[in-house]
Scaffold this motif. Structure first.
Motif, PDB file in Angstrom:
ATOM      1  N   PRO A 153       0.812  -1.226   0.000  1.00  0.00           N
ATOM      2  CA  PRO A 153       0.000   0.000   0.000  1.00  0.00           C
ATOM      3  C   PRO A 153       0.844   1.274   0.000  1.00  0.00           C
ATOM      4  N   ALA A 154       1.940   1.268   0.762  1.00  0.00           N
ATOM      5  CA  ALA A 154       2.809   2.446   0.795  1.00  0.00           C
ATOM      6  C   ALA A 154       3.503   2.655  -0.540  1.00  0.00           C
ATOM      7  N   VAL A 155       3.915   1.571  -1.201  1.00  0.00           N
ATOM      8  CA  VAL A 155       4.549   1.690  -2.516  1.00  0.00           C
ATOM      9  C   VAL A 155       3.546   2.202  -3.547  1.00  0.00           C
ATOM     10  N   LEU A 156       2.331   1.686  -3.514  1.00  0.00           N
ATOM     11  CA  LEU A 156       1.286   2.189  -4.412  1.00  0.00           C
ATOM     12  C   LEU A 156       1.049   3.680  -4.204  1.00  0.00           C
ATOM     13  N   GLN A 157       0.984   4.101  -2.954  1.00  0.00           N
ATOM     14  CA  GLN A 157       0.751   5.510  -2.650  1.00  0.00           C
ATOM     15  C   GLN A 157       1.919   6.374  -3.101  1.00  0.00           C
ATOM     16  N   TRP A 158       3.129   5.902  -2.853  1.00  0.00           N
ATOM     17  CA  TRP A 158       4.319   6.658  -3.263  1.00  0.00           C
ATOM     18  C   TRP A 158       4.401   6.780  -4.781  1.00  0.00           C
ATOM     19  N   GLU A 159       4.193   5.696  -5.505  1.00  0.00           N
ATOM     20  CA  GLU A 159       4.267   5.754  -6.961  1.00  0.00           C
ATOM     21  C   GLU A 159       3.123   6.590  -7.536  1.00  0.00           C
ATOM     22  N   SER A 160       1.954   6.544  -6.921  1.00  0.00           N
ATOM     23  CA  SER A 160       0.843   7.396  -7.361  1.00  0.00           C
ATOM     24  C   SER A 160       1.185   8.873  -7.203  1.00  0.00           C
ATOM     25  N   SER A 161       1.928   9.210  -6.151  1.00  0.00           N
ATOM     26  CA  SER A 161       2.318  10.603  -5.934  1.00  0.00           C
ATOM     27  C   SER A 161       3.272  11.090  -7.012  1.00  0.00           C
ATOM     28  N   LEU A 162       4.048  10.187  -7.605  1.00  0.00           N
ATOM     29  CA  LEU A 162       4.988  10.572  -8.656  1.00  0.00           C
ATOM     30  C   LEU A 162       4.405  10.447 -10.055  1.00  0.00           C
ATOM     31  N   PHE A 163       3.674   9.363 -10.306  1.00  0.00           N
ATOM     32  CA  PHE A 163       3.274   9.017 -11.663  1.00  0.00           C
ATOM     33  C   PHE A 163       1.812   9.312 -11.975  1.00  0.00           C
ATOM     34  N   GLY A 164       1.036   9.689 -10.966  1.00  0.00           N
ATOM     35  CA  GLY A 164      -0.386   9.927 -11.157  1.00  0.00           C
ATOM     36  C   GLY A 164      -1.196   8.780 -10.589  1.00  0.00           C
ATOM     37  N   MET A 183      19.498   5.356 -16.961  1.00  0.00           N
ATOM     38  CA  MET A 183      20.477   6.437 -17.077  1.00  0.00           C
ATOM     39  C   MET A 183      19.981   7.543 -17.999  1.00  0.00           C
ATOM     40  N   ALA A 184      19.330   7.153 -19.089  1.00  0.00           N
ATOM     41  CA  ALA A 184      18.773   8.141 -20.021  1.00  0.00           C
ATOM     42  C   ALA A 184      17.733   9.010 -19.329  1.00  0.00           C
ATOM     43  N   LEU A 185      16.900   8.391 -18.509  1.00  0.00           N
ATOM     44  CA  LEU A 185      15.895   9.176 -17.776  1.00  0.00           C
ATOM     45  C   LEU A 185      16.556  10.103 -16.772  1.00  0.00           C
ATOM     46  N   LYS A 196      10.945  19.524 -11.580  1.00  0.00           N
ATOM     47  CA  LYS A 196       9.539  19.881 -11.764  1.00  0.00           C
ATOM     48  C   LYS A 196       9.044  19.447 -13.134  1.00  0.00           C
ATOM     49  N   THR A 197       9.801  19.782 -14.168  1.00  0.00           N
ATOM     50  CA  THR A 197       9.395  19.424 -15.533  1.00  0.00           C
ATOM     51  C   THR A 197       9.500  17.920 -15.760  1.00  0.00           C
ATOM     52  N   PHE A 198      10.543  17.303 -15.205  1.00  0.00           N
ATOM     53  CA  PHE A 198      10.741  15.862 -15.394  1.00  0.00           C
ATOM     54  C   PHE A 198       9.560  15.063 -14.863  1.00  0.00           C
ATOM     55  N   PHE A 199       9.162  15.347 -13.630  1.00  0.00           N
ATOM     56  CA  PHE A 199       8.053  14.581 -13.058  1.00  0.00           C
ATOM     57  C   PHE A 199       6.721  14.930 -13.709  1.00  0.00           C
ATOM     58  N   SER A 200       6.617  16.143 -14.236  1.00  0.00           N
ATOM     59  CA  SER A 200       5.439  16.497 -15.025  1.00  0.00           C
ATOM     60  C   SER A 200       5.372  15.667 -16.302  1.00  0.00           C
ATOM     61  N   ILE A 201       6.528  15.444 -16.929  1.00  0.00           N
ATOM     62  CA  ILE A 201       6.593  14.613 -18.140  1.00  0.00           C
ATOM     63  C   ILE A 201       6.147  13.180 -17.837  1.00  0.00           C
ATOM     64  N   LEU A 202       6.645  12.614 -16.730  1.00  0.00           N
ATOM     65  CA  LEU A 202       6.261  11.241 -16.379  1.00  0.00           C
ATOM     66  C   LEU A 202       4.759  11.124 -16.130  1.00  0.00           C
ATOM     67  N   ARG A 203       4.195  12.095 -15.412  1.00  0.00           N
ATOM     68  CA  ARG A 203       2.767  12.048 -15.120  1.00  0.00           C
ATOM     69  C   ARG A 203       1.939  12.214 -16.392  1.00  0.00           C
ATOM     70  N   SER A 250       8.883  13.543 -28.070  1.00  0.00           N
ATOM     71  CA  SER A 250       8.077  14.714 -28.430  1.00  0.00           C
ATOM     72  C   SER A 250       7.433  15.342 -27.209  1.00  0.00           C
ATOM     73  N   LEU A 251       6.910  14.503 -26.306  1.00  0.00           N
ATOM     74  CA  LEU A 251       6.303  15.021 -25.079  1.00  0.00           C
ATOM     75  C   LEU A 251       7.340  15.729 -24.225  1.00  0.00           C
ATOM     76  N   ALA A 252       8.508  15.118 -24.072  1.00  0.00           N
ATOM     77  CA  ALA A 252       9.565  15.730 -23.268  1.00  0.00           C
ATOM     78  C   ALA A 252       9.987  17.080 -23.842  1.00  0.00           C
ATOM     79  N   GLU A 253      10.085  17.177 -25.145  1.00  0.00           N
ATOM     80  CA  GLU A 253      10.493  18.444 -25.765  1.00  0.00           C
ATOM     81  C   GLU A 253       9.407  19.505 -25.648  1.00  0.00           C
ATOM     82  N   SER A 254       8.163  19.099 -25.804  1.00  0.00           N
ATOM     83  CA  SER A 254       7.075  20.079 -25.703  1.00  0.00           C
ATOM     84  C   SER A 254       6.919  20.598 -24.289  1.00  0.00           C
ATOM     85  N   GLN A 255       7.117  19.747 -23.292  1.00  0.00           N
ATOM     86  CA  GLN A 255       6.975  20.177 -21.909  1.00  0.00           C
ATOM     87  C   GLN A 255       8.165  21.000 -21.429  1.00  0.00           C
TER      88      GLN A 255
END
Length: 474
Positions: A276-287, A410-412, A422-429, A447-452
């Protein structure tokens, strides 16, 4: 996928939303129609043209729903199956194919009328009595039985229906689904599922999605499951064993179902307690978590050598460590909800799940993502991690190798450094949200990363995912 035991060929890690038509985003329906070839052709192609698995999947239709009724006897290892496949034609069809490896066909009907069929390798070619016009929704029923055999991957590992001492460990990446049910077996084609799995009383059968209950009669128990969100065939499971079951609902309303082999229970308990804690933590980062159900299947399958992110409920061949749980749970966003379009883009699954490991460690008292990056960059220029481009492993035999997992992560990290947190985690979400329940490609992610970020990131991605060899010191 997280291989966590040494395997001679597999990398050992420390280890989609849009308008929807019939459960599939319209853009993907169009893609499938294109893959099926010219509309004038009345025969669905015997593959979707994947560069690594050219016979995987089939053209000319999209499967909306699989209704799988299975019976399995661990003693005789015999499987009886009745697959009702509801599909829509994406072209006029006089004939179409399904993927099925082995097993014996008793009968096939299309819309209740007997159809003719023939077998060629993994291809099950079906000819309905009447041609199917483009756009028609049709129902194919396949009755089959036999002793399922695992599929051997190009890297030498096994997948699909793999027997254990008390049942079966069922993990299908990338081709194994066809070892136990007829499918349009490619991530491009995602569908909803219902399962009814009958096993001897005392055994438990675990599949994907929400548990719909069980009934016992005359020494046999039937377990019912419903997977409401679209799922690629390789992520389906029907694992059978002597399991201890735990059920609860999280504070966010996610229905959790854990099935654990008693021999693994003591080692698994402290890790599964963290779900449950992992689900909550990943939801906070990824949506928001993309499914109604979650959980784990912890089996004892010593000959398997890996875990797999089967949708909603990863399957582990032994008690997982916390890093593996984090990895497979991250796949629920990256790989399961947002699925790849071709297997060469597998880094969008594995690189992302590996970076989730690094982020978790960074935020929970472990090494920073930078330290993980540095440790990998310190490897020799001749090391396996630099052998081929992350975004194109070159062949099916390399899709689970180090460049996909570690260099993908590493690429990420380089992207995160370039655009800021701020922009990185916005891209992931945004990636997880805009493609929820569908598919994506490397080009779309760039394309998403460049637009954001409003940055030209072509050189960054060229260096870190599109070329082989160790990059110059970052």
């Amino acid at each position: 996928m997280t291989p966590h035991q040494q395997h001679p060929a597999k990398f050992t890690a420390t280890r989609r939303r849009g308008a929807v038509a019939g459960g599939l985003p319209l853009a993907i329906v169009a893609l499938l129609a294109t893959a099926a070839g010219p509309a004038a052709s009345a025969t669905g192609l015997d593959g979707l043209g994947d560069p690594y698995f050219p016979l995987s999947g089939n053209g000319g239709y999209h499967v909306q729903h699989y209704d799988l009724t299975l019976g399995y006897d661990p003693g005789t290892r015999r499987l009886n199956g009745n697959a009702v496949i509801t599909a829509s034609a994406t072209q006029a069809l006089t004939r179409f194919n399904l993927d099925l490896n082995g097993l014996e066909i008793t009968s096939i009907t299309v819309d209740g009328t007997k159809a003719t069929f023939r077998r060629t390798g993994q291809e099950l070619e079906v000819t309905p009595k009447q041609a199917l016009p483009n756009g028609q929704v049709f129902r194919t029923t396949v009755v089959y039985s036999g002793t399922p055999k695992p599929v051997t991957d190009p890297d030498g590992s096994s997948e699909g229906w793999m027997t254990t001492d008390d049942g079966a460990f069922v993990a299908g990446e990338p081709q194994g689904a066809m070892s136990w049910f007829p499918a349009n077996n490619h991530p491009k084609d995602k569908s909803t599922y219902d399962f009814a799995i009958t096993v001897p009383q005392g055994r438990t059968a675990v599949a994907n999605g929400v548990f719909d209950g069980q009934t016992t009669d005359k020494g046999l128990t039937t377990f019912r499951w419903h997977q409401a969100e679209p799922m690629a065939a390789y992520l389906a499971t029907a694992t059978v064993g002597n399991f201890t079951v735990e059920q609860y609902t999280t504070a966010d309303g996610i229905k959790v179902y854990n099935a654990v082999d008693s021999r693994e229970a003591a080692a698994a308990a402290p890790v599964l307690k963290q779900l449950p804690a992992v689900l909550q933590w990943e939801s906070s980062l990824f949506g928001p978590y993309p499914f109604k159900a979650a959980g784990s299947i912890v089996d004892r399958a010593p000959n398997v050598g890996y875990a797999l992110e089967t949708q909603t409920r990863p399957v582990y061949d032994s008690a997982p460590d916390l890093t593996t749980l984090v990895h497979e749970t991250a796949h629920q966003w990256f790989g399961n909800s947002v699925s790849i379009t071709t297997w060469k883009d597998i880094w969008l699954n594995e690189g992302f799940a590996t970076y989730a490991e690094w982020l978790y460690a960074e935020q929970h008292g472990g090494p920073t993502a930078q330290k993980n990056f540095d440790a990998n960059y310190a490897k020799s220029a001749k090391a396996d991690i630099w052998k081929f481009p992350t975004a194109d492993p070159g062949s099916a035999s390399h899709i689970f190798d180090e460049p996909v997992y570690l260099r993908g992560a590493m690429a990420l990290h380089k992207l995160r450094q370039a655009v800021g947190d701020k922009t990185f985690f916005s891209i992931l979400r945004l990636w997880a949200d805009t493609n929820r329940g569908g598919n994506g490609t490397t080009a779309q992610f760039i394309s998403l990363a460049e637009s954001q970020s409003r940055m030209d990131l072509s050189q960054l991605f060229r260096t870190w995912i599109s070329t082989s060899g160790k990059p110059a010191k970052p």
